[in-house]
Write a protein that holds these residues in place. Structure first.
Motif, PDB file in Angstrom:
ATOM      1  N   PRO A 210     -11.961  25.096  -0.579  1.00  0.00           N
ATOM      2  CA  PRO A 210     -10.531  25.277   0.007  1.00  0.00           C
ATOM      3  C   PRO A 210     -10.419  26.219   1.206  1.00  0.00           C
ATOM      4  O   PRO A 210      -9.334  26.358   1.887  1.00  0.00           O
ATOM      5  CB  PRO A 210      -9.645  25.553  -1.192  1.00  0.00           C
ATOM      6  CG  PRO A 210     -10.552  26.226  -2.291  1.00  0.00           C
ATOM      7  CD  PRO A 210     -11.908  25.699  -1.863  1.00  0.00           C
ATOM      8  N   SER A 211     -11.419  27.305   1.267  1.00  0.00           N
ATOM      9  CA  SER A 211     -11.394  28.195   2.170  1.00  0.00           C
ATOM     10  C   SER A 211     -11.637  27.677   3.736  1.00  0.00           C
ATOM     11  O   SER A 211     -11.576  28.410   4.825  1.00  0.00           O
ATOM     12  CB  SER A 211     -12.144  29.377   1.773  1.00  0.00           C
ATOM     13  OG  SER A 211     -13.377  29.020   1.698  1.00  0.00           O
ATOM     14  N   THR A 212     -12.261  26.442   3.949  1.00  0.00           N
ATOM     15  CA  THR A 212     -12.611  25.911   5.061  1.00  0.00           C
ATOM     16  C   THR A 212     -12.182  24.682   5.465  1.00  0.00           C
ATOM     17  O   THR A 212     -11.679  23.967   4.409  1.00  0.00           O
ATOM     18  CB  THR A 212     -14.356  25.700   4.952  1.00  0.00           C
ATOM     19  OG1 THR A 212     -14.604  24.728   4.022  1.00  0.00           O
ATOM     20  CG2 THR A 212     -15.028  26.947   4.229  1.00  0.00           C
ATOM     21  N   PRO A 213     -12.138  24.218   6.474  1.00  0.00           N
ATOM     22  CA  PRO A 213     -11.485  22.864   7.020  1.00  0.00           C
ATOM     23  C   PRO A 213     -12.421  21.784   6.645  1.00  0.00           C
ATOM     24  O   PRO A 213     -11.666  20.779   6.547  1.00  0.00           O
ATOM     25  CB  PRO A 213     -11.360  23.100   8.646  1.00  0.00           C
ATOM     26  CG  PRO A 213     -12.415  23.937   9.035  1.00  0.00           C
ATOM     27  CD  PRO A 213     -12.594  25.183   7.670  1.00  0.00           C
ATOM     28  N   ASP A 259     -13.590  26.747 -13.933  1.00  0.00           N
ATOM     29  CA  ASP A 259     -13.899  26.487 -12.455  1.00  0.00           C
ATOM     30  C   ASP A 259     -12.846  27.350 -11.767  1.00  0.00           C
ATOM     31  O   ASP A 259     -11.951  27.963 -12.267  1.00  0.00           O
ATOM     32  CB  ASP A 259     -14.292  25.076 -12.080  1.00  0.00           C
ATOM     33  CG  ASP A 259     -13.227  24.178 -12.460  1.00  0.00           C
ATOM     34  OD1 ASP A 259     -11.930  24.577 -12.665  1.00  0.00           O
ATOM     35  OD2 ASP A 259     -13.467  23.046 -12.240  1.00  0.00           O
ATOM     36  N   GLY A 260     -12.589  26.819 -10.590  1.00  0.00           N
ATOM     37  CA  GLY A 260     -11.529  27.330  -9.632  1.00  0.00           C
ATOM     38  C   GLY A 260     -10.856  26.207  -8.954  1.00  0.00           C
ATOM     39  O   GLY A 260     -11.037  25.010  -9.207  1.00  0.00           O
ATOM     40  N   PRO A 261     -10.208  26.723  -7.890  1.00  0.00           N
ATOM     41  CA  PRO A 261      -9.355  25.652  -7.169  1.00  0.00           C
ATOM     42  C   PRO A 261     -10.231  24.564  -6.462  1.00  0.00           C
ATOM     43  O   PRO A 261      -9.753  23.479  -6.412  1.00  0.00           O
ATOM     44  CB  PRO A 261      -8.834  26.440  -5.861  1.00  0.00           C
ATOM     45  CG  PRO A 261      -9.553  27.640  -5.725  1.00  0.00           C
ATOM     46  CD  PRO A 261     -10.082  28.045  -7.130  1.00  0.00           C
ATOM     47  N   GLU A 262     -11.590  24.769  -6.455  1.00  0.00           N
ATOM     48  CA  GLU A 262     -12.561  23.660  -5.918  1.00  0.00           C
ATOM     49  C   GLU A 262     -12.596  22.595  -6.997  1.00  0.00           C
ATOM     50  O   GLU A 262     -13.056  21.426  -6.858  1.00  0.00           O
ATOM     51  CB  GLU A 262     -13.685  24.318  -5.566  1.00  0.00           C
ATOM     52  CG  GLU A 262     -14.725  24.483  -6.862  1.00  0.00           C
ATOM     53  CD  GLU A 262     -14.513  25.621  -7.731  1.00  0.00           C
ATOM     54  OE1 GLU A 262     -14.983  25.554  -8.791  1.00  0.00           O
ATOM     55  OE2 GLU A 262     -13.606  26.333  -7.292  1.00  0.00           O
ATOM     56  N   ASP A 263     -12.166  22.976  -8.201  1.00  0.00           N
ATOM     57  CA  ASP A 263     -12.230  21.697  -9.396  1.00  0.00           C
ATOM     58  C   ASP A 263     -13.677  21.153  -9.549  1.00  0.00           C
ATOM     59  O   ASP A 263     -13.807  19.896  -9.751  1.00  0.00           O
ATOM     60  CB  ASP A 263     -11.051  20.982  -9.255  1.00  0.00           C
ATOM     61  CG  ASP A 263     -10.685  20.338 -10.596  1.00  0.00           C
ATOM     62  OD1 ASP A 263     -11.217  20.724 -11.456  1.00  0.00           O
ATOM     63  OD2 ASP A 263     -10.192  18.922 -10.397  1.00  0.00           O
TER      64      ASP A 263
END
Length: 428
Positions: A210-213, A259-263
């Motif tokens: 989520p930190s990249t486009p 996990d994290g926001p990347e799921d």
């Protein structure tokens, strides 16, 4: 492994050699010759409940949490014949008496010694007044758990440990699988999909940073060239029931959490479940699925199958991605027998917490998870093809007034936080 946000909560008579196989693609630990006699099983033969040529088949799945923290520890525990947890889960299996059962969370060892010890020292010895149960045939194979990937798959900045393995595990084979059967296993035609790459599934839900486009870029191109779909493995184990073949489709997808926001785990869980949905759909599997021996395609129309395992997905509650299990429950070739228990209803009422907010019917729950989150869930499934007639189904979850509730208990559980799920079928 299990669907929960909190850490895991747990802690004879000899007979001839049986068929015990390792992954065929690896060519290691090939099966001993199976016994010539066909094992009838406690529910086999010509049944009085169906047509003259029907054969009854009880199929079960059980995440018995028979895993240990170190390699070799399970084998050592089972060798004593006096491990309390092993005795308890063995009694559950004896009382359910399935003809075919998938064991999840059973640590793999290359010599298959743990499987032999469990059968000889526990299943074939009366436990708690139950009759012994004999499985002449077994299948086990390597698992992706604990196999180092060589990459920083969790993007923590360091390489190593369970999160960077192809499937989470502290050693190779932790949380493995075993199929036990009273009927012959066609070991020559077993298919395993341990090495199938996630990226090779069309439309795969690959995780996104989520930190990249850029889309679907959690894993680098180099990582995608090695990242496997199965967190343990997917197996197609053909079992001969009379003159028919029933394909036991066994797996244990990763929990959709940790996990994290990347799921990445939620997305992987979805696609591990999707694998079987595509495998049994004519036309879909032939487009992309390949097994560890390099053969392509899935099941043919009309072939009988049962999808078994701890799918780590509830259709209405928990952390699953887009109702992942509905890919199977709503499939036109699959029947959902809707197994229930009174014990699950009682547990949800007594424990409260997250259970009070659940949308699903608590009678369908198969796992007793943390009361705060996610609560009790339906995680374990026996899903037959529509060519197999369902006679009965149930979950081994006694109410507290039942003397057998000592086998399931409350936390800390004497057996497992999962319950055995069984379905009785008519095979013709």
């Amino acid at each position: 492994m299990t669907v929960r946000r909190t850490p895991a909560r747990r802690r004879a008579v000899r007979r001839p050699a049986v068929a015990l196989a390792a992954t065929l693609a690896l060519g290691a630990g090939l099966a001993a010759a199976p016994l010539a006699a066909s094992a009838q099983g406690g529910h086999g033969g010509h049944g009085g409940h169906g047509q003259p040529h029907d054969r009854s088949l009880r199929v079960a799945t059980y995440n018995l949490s028979l895993n240990r923290a170190a390699e070799g520890e399970l084998r050592a525990d089972l060798a004593t014949g006096d491990d309390p947890q092993a005795r308890t889960v063995a009694e559950v299996i004896q009382r359910a008496d399935p003809d075919v059962v998938l064991l999840n969370e059973f640590d793999f060892d290359a010599a298959h010694a743990s499987v032999e010890e469990f059968r000889e020292n526990y299943l074939e010895v009366p436990q708690g007044g139950a009759d012994p149960v004999h499985y002449r045939y077994a299948y086990t194979a390597p698992s992706n758990t604990g196999v180092p990937s060589g990459f920083d798959l969790d993007n923590s900045g360091a390489v190593g440990g369970g999160n960077d393995a192809f499937g989470f595990g502290d050693f190779e084979g932790q949380y493995g699988m075993v199929v036990l059967s009273k009927y012959p296993i066609d070991t020559r035609n077993v298919r395993t999909f341990q090495h199938f790459l996630w990226k090779d599934m069309p439309g795969a839900l690959l995780p996104d940073d989520p930190s990249t486009p850029a889309p679907a870029d959690w894993y680098s191109p180099e990582e995608l060239d090695v990242v496997r779909l199965s967190s343990k493995s997917h197996w197609d184990v053909p079992v001969r029931v009379g003159g028919r073949t029933v394909h036991v489709l066994a797996s244990h997808p990763t929990p959709p959490t940790f996990d994290g926001p990347e799921d990445r785990n939620g997305r992987r869980n979805h696609d591990e479940i999707r694998f079987w949905a595509d495998y049994v759909t004519p036309g879909k599997a032939s487009r992309y699925i390949y097994d560890d021996a390099g053969h392509r395609g899935g099941l043919k129309p009309g072939e009988r199958f049962v999808i078994l395992g701890d799918q780590n997905a509830d259709p209405l509650d928990g952390d699953s991605v887009d109702a992942a299990i509905d890919q199977l429950l709503d499939h036109p070739r699959i029947t959902d027998p809707l197994p229930t228990s009174d014990g699950a209803v009682e547990a949800a009422a007594l424990q409260g917490g997250a259970n009070t907010t659940h949308q699903g019917d608590p009678a369908l729950d198969t796992a007793d998870f943390a009361d705060t989150a996610p609560g009790n869930l339906r995680a374990d499934y026996v899903l037959p093809s529509k060519g197999l007639r369902v006679r009965d189904a149930g979950v081994f979850w006694p109410t507290q007034a039942d003397p057998l509730s000592r086998l399931t208990g409350t936390y800390p559980f004497p057996s497992s936080d999962h319950r055995l799920v069984r379905v009785d079928l008519a095979v013709r």
